[in-house]
Write a protein that holds these residues in place. Structure first.
Motif, PDB file in Angstrom:
ATOM      1  N   ALA A 174      45.542  40.880  33.781  1.00 56.19           N
ATOM      2  CA  ALA A 174      44.769  39.645  33.948  1.00 56.19           C
ATOM      3  C   ALA A 174      43.801  39.755  35.126  1.00 56.19           C
ATOM      4  CB  ALA A 174      45.700  38.455  34.148  1.00 56.19           C
ATOM      5  N   THR A 175      44.230  40.416  36.184  1.00 55.36           N
ATOM      6  CA  THR A 175      43.361  40.604  37.351  1.00 55.36           C
ATOM      7  C   THR A 175      42.215  41.547  37.016  1.00 55.36           C
ATOM      8  OG1 THR A 175      45.243  40.266  38.843  1.00 55.36           O
ATOM      9  CG2 THR A 175      43.300  41.343  39.766  1.00 55.36           C
ATOM     10  N   VAL A 176      42.505  42.621  36.292  1.00 50.08           N
ATOM     11  CA  VAL A 176      41.465  43.553  35.863  1.00 50.08           C
ATOM     12  C   VAL A 176      40.418  42.838  35.017  1.00 50.08           C
ATOM     13  CG1 VAL A 176      40.991  45.569  34.409  1.00 50.08           C
ATOM     14  CG2 VAL A 176      42.917  45.607  36.020  1.00 50.08           C
ATOM     15  N   ARG A 177      40.886  41.949  34.107  1.00 50.30           N
ATOM     16  CA  ARG A 177      39.942  41.220  33.258  1.00 50.30           C
ATOM     17  C   ARG A 177      39.055  40.290  34.086  1.00 50.30           C
ATOM     18  NH1 ARG A 177      38.834  43.655  28.929  1.00 50.30           N
ATOM     19  NH2 ARG A 177      37.420  41.884  28.755  1.00 50.30           N
ATOM     20  N   MET A 178      39.657  39.617  35.075  1.00 50.14           N
ATOM     21  CA  MET A 178      38.869  38.737  35.938  1.00 50.14           C
ATOM     22  C   MET A 178      37.851  39.530  36.740  1.00 50.14           C
ATOM     23  SD  MET A 178      41.339  35.679  37.372  1.00 50.14           S
ATOM     24  CE  MET A 178      42.779  36.676  37.758  1.00 50.14           C
ATOM     25  N   LEU A 179      38.270  40.684  37.256  1.00 48.89           N
ATOM     26  CA  LEU A 179      37.354  41.530  38.013  1.00 48.89           C
ATOM     27  C   LEU A 179      36.188  41.978  37.131  1.00 48.89           C
ATOM     28  CD1 LEU A 179      39.932  43.666  40.015  1.00 48.89           C
ATOM     29  CD2 LEU A 179      38.132  42.259  41.032  1.00 48.89           C
ATOM     30  N   HIS A 180      36.502  42.360  35.919  1.00 49.12           N
ATOM     31  CA  HIS A 180      35.430  42.779  35.010  1.00 49.12           C
ATOM     32  C   HIS A 180      34.438  41.645  34.755  1.00 49.12           C
ATOM     33  CE1 HIS A 180      33.121  44.284  31.706  1.00 49.12           C
ATOM     34  NE2 HIS A 180      33.582  43.340  30.903  1.00 49.12           N
ATOM     35  N   ASP A 181      34.962  40.457  34.516  1.00 46.75           N
ATOM     36  CA  ASP A 181      34.076  39.311  34.288  1.00 46.75           C
ATOM     37  C   ASP A 181      33.172  39.068  35.492  1.00 46.75           C
ATOM     38  OD1 ASP A 181      35.211  38.966  31.804  1.00 46.75           O
ATOM     39  OD2 ASP A 181      36.558  37.348  32.423  1.00 46.75           O
ATOM     40  N   HIS A 182      33.747  39.181  36.689  1.00 44.08           N
ATOM     41  CA  HIS A 182      32.961  38.979  37.914  1.00 44.08           C
ATOM     42  C   HIS A 182      31.894  40.071  38.076  1.00 44.08           C
ATOM     43  CE1 HIS A 182      35.573  35.763  38.866  1.00 44.08           C
ATOM     44  NE2 HIS A 182      36.528  36.446  39.479  1.00 44.08           N
ATOM     45  N   LEU A 183      32.277  41.311  37.780  1.00 42.67           N
ATOM     46  CA  LEU A 183      31.338  42.424  37.934  1.00 42.67           C
ATOM     47  C   LEU A 183      30.226  42.361  36.890  1.00 42.67           C
ATOM     48  CD1 LEU A 183      33.944  45.191  38.714  1.00 42.67           C
ATOM     49  CD2 LEU A 183      32.022  44.593  40.204  1.00 42.67           C
ATOM     50  N   LYS A 184      30.582  41.971  35.689  1.00 45.05           N
ATOM     51  CA  LYS A 184      29.561  41.839  34.642  1.00 45.05           C
ATOM     52  C   LYS A 184      28.541  40.763  35.026  1.00 45.05           C
ATOM     53  CE  LYS A 184      29.130  41.754  29.618  1.00 45.05           C
ATOM     54  NZ  LYS A 184      29.859  41.670  28.325  1.00 45.05           N
ATOM     55  N   ALA A 185      29.055  39.662  35.599  1.00 43.17           N
ATOM     56  CA  ALA A 185      28.150  38.614  36.087  1.00 43.17           C
ATOM     57  C   ALA A 185      27.300  39.134  37.250  1.00 43.17           C
ATOM     58  CB  ALA A 185      28.953  37.385  36.511  1.00 43.17           C
ATOM     59  N   SER A 186      27.885  39.994  38.075  1.00 44.66           N
ATOM     60  CA  SER A 186      27.154  40.547  39.226  1.00 44.66           C
ATOM     61  C   SER A 186      25.983  41.413  38.779  1.00 44.66           C
ATOM     62  CB  SER A 186      28.106  41.372  40.098  1.00 44.66           C
ATOM     63  OG  SER A 186      29.186  40.584  40.563  1.00 44.66           O
ATOM     64  N   LEU A 187      26.171  42.152  37.677  1.00 45.12           N
ATOM     65  CA  LEU A 187      25.106  43.005  37.164  1.00 45.12           C
ATOM     66  C   LEU A 187      23.893  42.198  36.697  1.00 45.12           C
ATOM     67  CD1 LEU A 187      27.146  45.662  35.157  1.00 45.12           C
ATOM     68  CD2 LEU A 187      25.737  46.108  37.173  1.00 45.12           C
ATOM     69  N   LYS A 188      24.112  40.914  36.410  1.00 48.28           N
ATOM     70  CA  LYS A 188      23.039  40.049  35.922  1.00 48.28           C
ATOM     71  C   LYS A 188      22.385  39.238  37.040  1.00 48.28           C
ATOM     72  CE  LYS A 188      25.247  39.626  31.386  1.00 48.28           C
ATOM     73  NZ  LYS A 188      25.875  38.697  30.400  1.00 48.28           N
TER      74      LYS A 188
END
Length: 322
Positions: free
Chosen positions: A262-276
């Motif tokens: 669950a933490t990995v998924r949250m981190l991915h969501d945050h990083l994907k938003a960061s790329l934008k």
């Protein structure tokens, strides 16, 4: 005797109306991003660019922690053995997540066992460049020349085990050519001798090769992606001659292996938003990188496939690093 049935029913209904599990807030403190190289290089610049945007997204500080040494292995080990709570991340790359452990007799970390893939941040292609005196003007002509004179042509690299050593070995493996490796202490020295004609070719990263191509000091014959690149639109891909040929340089974020899913998924969501976030594409383009954004499953599969690809070449060529 008291009738408890209505009260028990009401209690049950109340429990049903409330969430059984509360999603904990994340993150609630600063995140450390381990970079396995000293400040100032391409990986460090990428880490600071994504760290700045990630901090904006999560409203927490992101601390870039440069831990150079042992070709990136020291920083990788530090990140791999950190607490798996999502607060230590690692900026991994093709070199330290796929190539380097294959080259060592006793690697101090395993990129699959010791890390959880989070997000593929960016990719870039390699470009095959030759000295201007080399008679071949195209990839087919270069392959024909190499086959006509096996062991006569050579290529320069930044050192044994570097990405620009293994990339030409993939090319040799894919084309059945015999081109001799000449190792230098850094890409700069290799380029000096390439331009001077002491070596014939390099298969180097696009950001490193592009300035020399634009200055007319070397000639670009092909790029290593599936499609042509916008910065060199007239240069064909190697795959146009060698079907299926593709090698990419890439960087991504991983976490210690036992970090909760669950933490990995949250981190991915945050990083994907960061790329934008504003300015991120420009920061990547400045380094010749393309934004990616692939998630844990796809990024994890890429790491495994790259280990398999380079493992064959390392074994066939007998490459080892002390």
């Amino acid at each position: 005797m008291l009738n408890l049935a209505p009260k028990l029913l009401a209690a049950a209904l109340c429990v049903g109306c409330a969430p059984l599990y509360a999603q904990p807030a994340f993150p609630v403190k600063p995140i450390r991003l381990v970079v396995p190289f000293p400040p100032g290089g391409g990986n460090d610049l990428l880490a600071r660019a994504i760290g700045q945007r990630l901090a904006e997204v999560v409203n927490q500080q992101v601390i870039v922690d440069n831990r150079g040494g042992a070709g990136g292995a020291l920083g990788a080990q530090i990140a791999a053995t950190a607490a798996p709570d999502g607060y230590t991340l690692f900026l991994g790359s093709l070199g330290n997540l796929a190539q380097n452990p294959l080259l060592q007799e006793k690697p101090i970390y395993d990129p699959v066992r010791d890390f959880a893939a989070v997000t593929l941040l960016a990719t870039s292609v390699f470009v095959l460049v030759v000295n201007n005196s080399v008679p071949a003007k195209t990839i087919p002509e270069f392959i024909a020349l190499a086959k006509a004179k096996p062991g006569t042509l050579n290529y320069g690299s930044a050192g044994v085990g570097s990405s620009v050593h293994l990339a030409p070995e993939i090319f040799k493996y894919s084309t059945g050519t015999n081109i001799v490796h000449v190792a230098y202490k850094g890409a700069g020295a290799a380029f000096i001798d390439l331009i001077a004609g002491q070596v014939h070719m390099m298969l180097t990263t696009l950001p490193a090769g592009l300035p020399h191509v634009r200055a007319g000091k070397v000639r670009a014959l092909g790029t290593s992606g599936k499609k042509r690149v916008a910065t060199l639109p007239d240069v064909p891909t190697i795959a146009e001659t060698v079907p299926g040929f593709e090698i990419l340089n890439w960087q991504g974020i991983t976490a210690p292996a036992k970090t909760p899913v669950a933490t990995v998924r949250m981190l991915h969501d945050h990083l994907k938003a960061s790329l934008k976030r504003p300015g991120m594409n420009e920061a990547l383009a400045h380094q010749g990188l393309d934004a990616a954004g692939a998630g844990p499953e796809e990024f994890g599969a890429l790491i495994k496939s790259e280990i398999a690809k380079y493992g064959k070449v390392v074994k066939a060529a007998g490459i080892k690093v002390d």
